[in-house]
Design a protein around this motif. Structure first.
Motif, PDB file in Angstrom:
ATOM      1  N   THR A   1       0.875  -1.206   0.041  1.00  0.00           N
ATOM      2  CA  THR A   1      -0.016  -0.119   0.089  1.00  0.00           C
ATOM      3  C   THR A   1       0.887   1.275   0.062  1.00  0.00           C
ATOM      4  O   THR A   1       0.580   2.139  -0.684  1.00  0.00           O
ATOM      5  CB  THR A   1      -0.935   0.173   1.239  1.00  0.00           C
TER       6      THR A   1
ATOM      7  N   ARG B   1       3.745   1.538  -1.620  1.00  0.00           N
ATOM      8  CA  ARG B   1       3.958   1.782  -3.057  1.00  0.00           C
ATOM      9  C   ARG B   1       2.766   2.423  -3.871  1.00  0.00           C
ATOM     10  O   ARG B   1       3.001   3.085  -4.744  1.00  0.00           O
ATOM     11  CB  ARG B   1       4.423   0.284  -3.624  1.00  0.00           C
ATOM     12  N   LEU B   2       1.535   1.806  -3.648  1.00  0.00           N
ATOM     13  CA  LEU B   2       0.465   2.256  -4.349  1.00  0.00           C
ATOM     14  C   LEU B   2       0.096   3.903  -4.057  1.00  0.00           C
ATOM     15  O   LEU B   2      -0.146   4.511  -4.862  1.00  0.00           O
ATOM     16  CB  LEU B   2      -0.655   1.515  -3.841  1.00  0.00           C
TER      17      LEU B   2
ATOM     18  N   ARG C   1       2.498   6.185  -3.665  1.00  0.00           N
ATOM     19  CA  ARG C   1       3.280   7.101  -4.458  1.00  0.00           C
ATOM     20  C   ARG C   1       3.000   7.082  -6.004  1.00  0.00           C
ATOM     21  O   ARG C   1       3.470   7.690  -6.755  1.00  0.00           O
ATOM     22  CB  ARG C   1       4.639   6.279  -4.584  1.00  0.00           C
ATOM     23  N   GLU C   2       2.027   6.002  -6.187  1.00  0.00           N
ATOM     24  CA  GLU C   2       1.466   5.765  -7.808  1.00  0.00           C
ATOM     25  C   GLU C   2       0.568   6.967  -8.065  1.00  0.00           C
ATOM     26  O   GLU C   2      -0.406   7.095  -7.296  1.00  0.00           O
ATOM     27  CB  GLU C   2       1.208   4.469  -8.170  1.00  0.00           C
ATOM     28  N   ALA C   3       0.533   7.202  -9.285  1.00  0.00           N
ATOM     29  CA  ALA C   3      -0.598   8.269  -9.836  1.00  0.00           C
ATOM     30  C   ALA C   3      -1.691   7.245 -10.380  1.00  0.00           C
ATOM     31  O   ALA C   3      -1.389   6.199 -11.109  1.00  0.00           O
ATOM     32  CB  ALA C   3      -0.205   9.011 -10.987  1.00  0.00           C
TER      33      ALA C   3
ATOM     34  N   ALA D   1      -1.733   8.856  -5.891  1.00  0.00           N
ATOM     35  CA  ALA D   1      -1.083  10.215  -5.035  1.00  0.00           C
ATOM     36  C   ALA D   1      -1.845  11.306  -5.218  1.00  0.00           C
ATOM     37  O   ALA D   1      -1.953  11.982  -4.219  1.00  0.00           O
ATOM     38  CB  ALA D   1       0.292  10.245  -5.566  1.00  0.00           C
ATOM     39  N   ARG D   2      -2.470  11.747  -6.297  1.00  0.00           N
ATOM     40  CA  ARG D   2      -2.860  12.684  -6.876  1.00  0.00           C
ATOM     41  C   ARG D   2      -4.398  13.008  -5.622  1.00  0.00           C
ATOM     42  O   ARG D   2      -4.508  13.926  -4.968  1.00  0.00           O
ATOM     43  CB  ARG D   2      -3.496  13.120  -8.123  1.00  0.00           C
TER      44      ARG D   2
ATOM     45  N   THR E   1      -7.683  -0.308  -2.901  1.00  0.00           N
ATOM     46  CA  THR E   1      -7.196  -0.168  -4.149  1.00  0.00           C
ATOM     47  C   THR E   1      -6.303  -1.311  -4.446  1.00  0.00           C
ATOM     48  O   THR E   1      -6.162  -1.892  -5.658  1.00  0.00           O
ATOM     49  CB  THR E   1      -6.355   1.161  -4.445  1.00  0.00           C
TER      50      THR E   1
ATOM     51  N   LYS F   1      -6.544  -4.017  -7.811  1.00  0.00           N
ATOM     52  CA  LYS F   1      -5.568  -4.487  -8.623  1.00  0.00           C
ATOM     53  C   LYS F   1      -5.216  -5.807  -8.599  1.00  0.00           C
ATOM     54  O   LYS F   1      -4.772  -6.462  -9.639  1.00  0.00           O
ATOM     55  CB  LYS F   1      -4.235  -3.453  -8.274  1.00  0.00           C
TER      56      LYS F   1
END
Length: 255
Positions: free
Chosen positions: A19, A21-22, A24-26, A29-30, A131, A135
C-alpha cells in the motif's frame, strides 16, 4: 498461469509495503493529496457529498463505488446517523454503510468530524487497501475475494456476518462446497448449513483462516477451467504433481 492461492499470497505477503508503493503511484497519489488538503475543511454532510472528488474517494475507500451516483440515498443514510436502532444504516443488511456513517458521523461530532483521524488518515488507509484489492482482482478475481475475506475476518461474528456480505458469502459457499441454490432457502436454513461446516470462531485463528482461504482458492481453481491445476499440469505449468492434485481434490470431497 498463477493459481488463485499464489496470487493471493503474493498480494498478502507484505500489505503495508504494497500500500505504501500504491500511495506513490498516480492517480492514487493525486487523490490522496486532494483528500488530505481538503477533507478537514468540510463542515457538514451537504458539503461532503457535493465535492465530487472527496465523495468518490470516500465511497471507494468503503467499497461503495457502485453507489457513488446515489447521492440522495447516501445523504439520507448520513443524516440518519447510527445512534438510533431505526436509523437507515442500522437497518441495511450491508455493514459497509454503517462503517461509512460511523466514520462520517456528523450528527455526533459536527464540524470536527472530518478533522478526526478516522476520517483524515483512516479513510486513506481504507482507500489504499481497496485499491490493492482491485489491482489484485485484475490478475485474479478469486485472489481479490480471498484478500477481502482476510481483511474482514476479524469482524465475522456469526454465519449472519457472512450472509450479510455478498463477497464474504461467496467465499464461504465456495470454500465449504455449498450449493449456489442455498440462497433460495429460508435464512435459518442457510445459517444451519454454514454452522454444519464451519466454526466461525476459528476464523480468528490466523493459521485456521489461512487454511480456510487455501481451501477456497483450491476450490475456486477447480471451478475455473482457465486456472484449474489440472489444466495447468496439462500445459506443463505451475509445477503441480499428481499428489498435489489429489490433495486438492480431497478438499472438494472433504476427505
Amino acid at each position: 498461469m498463477t493459481t488463485t492461492y499464489l496470487a493471493y499470497r503474493i498480494a498478502a505477503a507484505d500489505i503495508p509495503a504494497a500500500t505504501t508503493r500504491l500511495a506513490r503511484e498516480a492517480p492514487a497519489a493525486r487523490e490522496i493529496a486532494y483528500w488530505r488538503d481538503h477533507i478537514d475543511k468540510v463542515p457538514d454532510i451537504e458539503s461532503f457529498v457535493a465535492d465530487r472528488r472527496l465523495f468518490s474517494f470516500a465511497m471507494k475507500a468503503f467499497g461503495l463505488s457502485d453507489m457513488t451516483y446515489a447521492k440522495a440515498f447516501i445523504t439520507k443514510v448520513l443524516k440518519d446517523g447510527i445512534a438510533a436502532p431505526a436509523a437507515l444504516a442500522n437497518k441495511l443488511s450491508d455493514p459497509r454503510y454503517r462503517d461509512f456513517v460511523k466514520t462520517f458521523d456528523f450528527n455526533t461530532y459536527g464540524t470536527v468530524t472530518t478533522s478526526l483521524s478516522a476520517a483524515r488518515e483512516g479513510v486513506v488507509e481504507r482507500y489504499l487497501r481497496q485499491t490493492l484489492e482491485e489491482k489484485t482482482g485484475e490478475r485474479s478475481d478469486g485472489a481479490r475475494l480471498a484478500l477481502y475475506f482476510q481483511r474482514k475476518a476479524a469482524s465475522i461474528a456469526s454465519p449472519m456476518s457472512l450472509l450479510a456480505d455478498a463477497a464474504l458469502f461467496k467465499v464461504a459457499r465456495v470454500a465449504l462446497d455449498l450449493p449456489d441454490s442455498m440462497v433460495k432457502a429460508p435464512l435459518d436454513t442457510q445459517v444451519a448449513m454454514i454452522k454444519a461446516k464451519l466454526d466461525v470462531a476459528s476464523l480468528k485463528d490466523p493459521a485456521k483462516l489461512d487454511g480456510f482461504l487455501k481451501r477456497f482458492c483450491a476450490m475456486n481453481d477447480l471451478a475455473s477451467p482457465s486456472t484449474a491445476p489440472a489444466v495447468m499440469l496439462a500445459q506443463g505449468g505451475g509445477g503441480f504433481g499428481m499428489d498435489a492434485l489429489m490433495s486438492i481434490a480431497r478438499l472438494k470431497t472433504g476427505g
